[in-house]
Design an enzyme around this catalytic site. Structure first.
Site, PDB file in Angstrom:
ATOM      1  N   HIS A 192     -19.838  16.861  55.384  1.00  0.00           N
ATOM      2  CA  HIS A 192     -20.379  18.173  55.777  1.00  0.00           C
ATOM      3  C   HIS A 192     -21.541  18.614  54.891  1.00  0.00           C
ATOM      4  O   HIS A 192     -21.859  19.798  54.874  1.00  0.00           O
ATOM      5  CB  HIS A 192     -19.297  19.256  55.637  1.00  0.00           C
ATOM      6  CG  HIS A 192     -18.312  19.320  56.759  1.00  0.00           C
ATOM      7  ND1 HIS A 192     -17.311  18.397  56.936  1.00  0.00           N
ATOM      8  CD2 HIS A 192     -18.177  20.208  57.768  1.00  0.00           C
ATOM      9  CE1 HIS A 192     -16.587  18.738  57.990  1.00  0.00           C
ATOM     10  NE2 HIS A 192     -17.093  19.825  58.517  1.00  0.00           N
ATOM     11  N   GLU A 247     -21.068  16.764  71.299  1.00  0.00           N
ATOM     12  CA  GLU A 247     -22.449  16.909  70.834  1.00  0.00           C
ATOM     13  C   GLU A 247     -23.429  16.109  71.672  1.00  0.00           C
ATOM     14  O   GLU A 247     -24.524  16.576  72.000  1.00  0.00           O
ATOM     15  CB  GLU A 247     -22.569  16.508  69.360  1.00  0.00           C
ATOM     16  CG  GLU A 247     -21.941  17.501  68.372  1.00  0.00           C
ATOM     17  CD  GLU A 247     -20.434  17.394  68.234  1.00  0.00           C
ATOM     18  OE1 GLU A 247     -19.836  16.479  68.852  1.00  0.00           O
ATOM     19  OE2 GLU A 247     -19.849  18.218  67.509  1.00  0.00           O
TER      20      GLU A 247
HETATM   21  C1  LIG Z   1     -18.156  16.228  65.523  1.00  0.00           C
HETATM   22  C2  LIG Z   1     -17.799  17.555  64.969  1.00  0.00           C
HETATM   23  N1  LIG Z   1     -18.234  18.653  65.613  1.00  0.00           N
HETATM   24  C3  LIG Z   1     -17.910  19.875  65.137  1.00  0.00           C
HETATM   25  C4  LIG Z   1     -17.163  20.012  64.019  1.00  0.00           C
HETATM   26  C5  LIG Z   1     -16.787  21.394  63.508  1.00  0.00           C
HETATM   27  N2  LIG Z   1     -15.364  21.642  63.737  1.00  0.00           N
HETATM   28  C6  LIG Z   1     -14.469  21.365  62.789  1.00  0.00           C
HETATM   29  S1  LIG Z   1     -12.919  21.558  63.304  1.00  0.00           S
HETATM   30  C7  LIG Z   1     -13.411  22.040  64.839  1.00  0.00           C
HETATM   31  C8  LIG Z   1     -12.379  22.361  65.862  1.00  0.00           C
HETATM   32  C9  LIG Z   1     -11.504  21.192  66.145  1.00  0.00           C
HETATM   33  O1  LIG Z   1     -10.450  21.554  66.946  1.00  0.00           O
HETATM   34  P1  LIG Z   1      -9.209  20.611  67.186  1.00  0.00           P
HETATM   35  O2  LIG Z   1      -9.671  19.208  67.384  1.00  0.00           O
HETATM   36  O3  LIG Z   1      -8.416  21.218  68.255  1.00  0.00           O
HETATM   37  O4  LIG Z   1      -8.419  20.642  65.805  1.00  0.00           O
HETATM   38  P2  LIG Z   1      -7.713  21.878  65.073  1.00  0.00           P
HETATM   39  O5  LIG Z   1      -8.721  22.438  64.123  1.00  0.00           O
HETATM   40  O6  LIG Z   1      -7.279  22.845  66.106  1.00  0.00           O
HETATM   41  O7  LIG Z   1      -6.572  21.276  64.318  1.00  0.00           O
HETATM   42  C10 LIG Z   1     -14.792  22.071  64.904  1.00  0.00           C
HETATM   43  C11 LIG Z   1     -15.569  22.507  66.073  1.00  0.00           C
HETATM   44  C12 LIG Z   1     -16.759  18.829  63.353  1.00  0.00           C
HETATM   45  N3  LIG Z   1     -16.055  18.883  62.217  1.00  0.00           N
HETATM   46  N4  LIG Z   1     -17.079  17.632  63.861  1.00  0.00           N
END
Ligand SMILES: Cc1ncc(C[n+]2csc(CCOP(=O)(O)OP(=O)(O)O)c2C)c(N)n1
Ligand SMILES: [Mg+2]
Lengths: 334, 325
Positions: free
Chosen positions: B128, B59
């Protein structure tokens, strides 16, 4: 120079029957528990976001069973499996999803924020990357207090793009802290494939830039995960400083409950489903003569009963009274 | 024509991308995934990956890159999935986006638009669900908009892109499925004025964003009780059009401000103070506020409901102010 951790490769081919069956039981528990969650979500018993771990069970089960009960665990919002593997009772996890007062976070957290301080499960963090600095701090406390505990920190491939990942690795390495960074690389951050969010897709390699030993592990193989984590944890516990393991896995379901999956093909999912960690491990135990059909049926039955009980517990549990809305914001009356 | 808030937001993005080659959209999952709230669904296919850019989870980097691209002559639209994640980029907002024009003695200009979802009510718990637009409204150097209607979400983006300074647009996530009327080819919105959504005589109900439907419903219920409530939609939190607010309060002599943020230090506190400063001698009752309870948002549905401003509480407070407690 940094070296790979698992050198020489630990033996991942043998397991005692008792340990093997216990690992299998935990993986089946997590799978069936989440399948029940899907049902309960469609009946609106569970609300909010629900991120399923289905397909990734070997990671949490393999890793957490290789830790000691005094070790700290930090996880993400996709953490049902980690809480269950750590021994948090399914009933209190289910009650949490129901938003009940007897849930493991008293209904305040829900699916994304499971906590169980008694088992040193320091919770589910839903700001991606947010758990890493906390893990560094837990490890700092252990080091300053001369504890022999280490902190296991789970996070996704997506988190690797956040500054907090890099800041945490650097700090942990600089201060030689007992952190075991466990990256659950399921190839996607929501709908973004790793090749579209990382300039260098070899995540383990990034640890090298901070002088941290690192390795890649087949995250679909519960014994390989266990062996790698046990081996890495030894060094971390000995005071060698942090270590990073990249656990290569795959999420079989949508990112959260609703997700049209525009970003990947059915063939890709089918390909990975052929490496279903439950299927692989069941076959392996069977081939080694450690699992009979009756054993498997017995585990399935035991798990089904446990989950039924968990649902009954959650259904019957009380709601926290609205009068207590401001409880737990501060330790006492502010 | 009738459309939803989500579709109107998408139509605004499409129009912006069509209308100016300098405009591009970037953020997490805006492209291939189709947008976490499906706002940008289909735009990648229409405009290609150069202008609808999926970013890593970074971000601070991509909001900061938005600032840089704006300095470099582009017209970036940065999407942050949810307001809580914008905190990772807050340094870039407060220390760079908001300061560069002033710090450079007017040499630099940051024509950046940042959009994000905000607000609670969906049982997403404490990481959230918050409403932090009031924090952003604290910062001089940026503009803060809160479209509460389908027409506003359709037209505020175009107006924001015409501004030479950074504009932050907060879209309450509960509004996305809301239906409303909008012209097929509307002009850019007036983003300098609040709107009187409904005239009234006895009391001014003042809010913005996701709480507007609640104060409109409260006005309906109060009307059946013989209380005539005027409904003010602030629309822009910074700068604040206090003149429209005070003109209303001078007519009704009572003001109730509703804000989904925590009460202490809320934007409602600012509005309330300004009313007190300007209309003190016209008031028939102290200015009142209905805000969220001072607790991180609980997951459990009944607790979340109790934590957020609700129509019942707004109606009850309004009745008490009018001596009908
Ligand atoms: C700082 C932040 N940005 C965006 C999000 C929205 N978001 C939640 S999970 C996610 C993907 C995360 O991917 P990863 O770290 O690979 O974990 P996975 O869901 O694959 O287990 C996003 C973009 C968030 N929760 N926190
Ligand atoms: Mg991932």
């Amino acid at each position: 120079m940094t070296t790979a951790v698992a050198d020489p490769l630990p033996d991942t081919t043998t397991v005692t029957q008792q340990h093997g069956l216990e690992l299998l039981r935990q993986m089946i528990l997590i799978r069936r528990f989440e399948e029940r969650c899907v049902e309960l979500y469609s009946r609106e018993k569970i609300r909010g976001f629900l991120h399923l771990y289905i397909g990734e069970e070997a990671v949490a089960v393999g890793a957490i069973n290789a830790l000691s009960p005094e070790d700290e665990v930090v996880a993400t919002y996709r953490e049902h499996g980690h809480a269950l593997a750590r021994g948090t009772p399914p009933g209190t996890v289910m009650a949490e999803m129901y938003g009940k007062a007897t849930g493991c976070s008293h209904g305040h957290g829900g699916s994304m924020h499971l906590f169980d301080a008694g088992r040193r499960f320091f919770g589910g963090y839903a700001i991606v990357g947010g758990g890493l600095p906390i893990a560094v701090g837990l490890a700092l406390a252990d080091k300053m207090k001369d504890n022999r505990s280490i902190t296991a920190c789970f996070f996704g491939d997506g988190a690797v793009a956040e500054g907090e990942f890099h800041e945490s690795l650097n700090l942990a390495a600089l201060w030689k802290l007992p952190v075991l960074f466990l990256c659950e690389n399921n190839l996607y951050a929501m709908g973004t494939h790793i090749t579209r969010h990382q300039s260098q897709t070899d995540i383990a390699l990034k640890a090298g830039g901070y002088g941290i030993p690192h390795d890649q592990v087949d995250g679909m193989d519960v014994l390989a995960v266990g062996a790698a984590v046990r081996h890495a944890a030894e060094g971390v516990r000995r005071g060698d400083g942090p270590c990073l393991l990249e656990l290569q896995t795959y999420r079989f379901r949508a990112h959260s409950m609703y997700d049209p999956e525009l970003y990947r093909s059915k063939e890709e999912v089918a390909h990975w489903r052929r490496r279903d960690p439950l299927m692989l491990f069941t076959a392996r135990l069977r081939d080694a003569g450690l699992l009979s059909e009756a054993d498997l049926a017995g585990i399935e039955h035991e798990v089904a009963v446990e989950i039924d009980r968990a649902v009954v517990f959650a259904e019957d549990a009380p709601l926290e009274p609205v009068a207590d809305l401001l409880k737990d914001v501060y330790a006492g009356v502010p | 024509m009738k459309t939803t808030y989500r579709e109107a937001a998408r139509a605004a993005l499409r129009e912006a991308l069509q209308g100016d080659p300098r405009v591009f959209l970037m953020g997490e999952d805006v492209g291939r995934y189709g947008g976490s709230y499906a706002v940008s669904h289909g735009l990648l296919e229409e405009f290609g990956p150069d202008r609808v850019r999926d970013t890593p989870l970074s971000e601070s980097a991509f909001l900061g890159a938005g600032i840089g691209a704006a300095l470099g002559g582009m017209r970036p639209i940065v999407e942050i999935m949810t307001v809580n994640f914008s905190l990772l980029a807050l340094d870039q907002v407060v220390n760079n986006a908001a300061t560069l024009r002033h710090m450079s003695g007017g040499q630099l200009s940051v024509p950046l638009v940042v959009r994000m979802a905000t607000g609670g009510g969906r049982q997403l718990a404490a990481q959230h669900s918050h409403s932090l637009e009031g924090w952003y409204a604290h910062i001089p150097g940026i503009r803060v908009l809160a479209p509460a209607t389908v027409a506003d979400v359709r037209t505020m983006l175009g107006a924001a892109l015409r501004e030479p300074d950074p504009v932050f647009i907060f879209e309450h996530a509960l509004l996305y499925p809301m239906e409303g009327e909008v012209d097929e080819h509307p002009g850019p919105a007036d983003i300098r004025h609040a709107a009187v959504r409904r005239p009234g005589r006895d009391l001014s109900l003042i809010s913005f964003g996701g709480s507007l439907p609640k104060i409109i419903e409260a006005a309906d219920r109060l009307a059946t009780d013989g209380i005539s409530a005027e409904v003010i939609d602030l629309r822009s939190l910074r700068p604040l059009d206090i003149a429209t607010v005070t003109a209303s309060v001078e007519r009704t002599h009572r003001a109730l401000v509703v804000d989904e943020a925590w009460r202490t230090g809320s934007f409602a506190a600012e509005v309330s103070a300004q009313i007190m400063e300007r209309c003190f001698y016209q008031l028939d009752a102290p200015v009142a506020r209905v805000c969220s309870a001072e607790v991180p948002m609980p997951y459990a549905g009944h607790l979340e409901y109790a934590a957020l401003p609700q129509t019942d509480g707004i109606v009850q407070t309004a009745r008490e102010m009018c001596g009908r407690g």
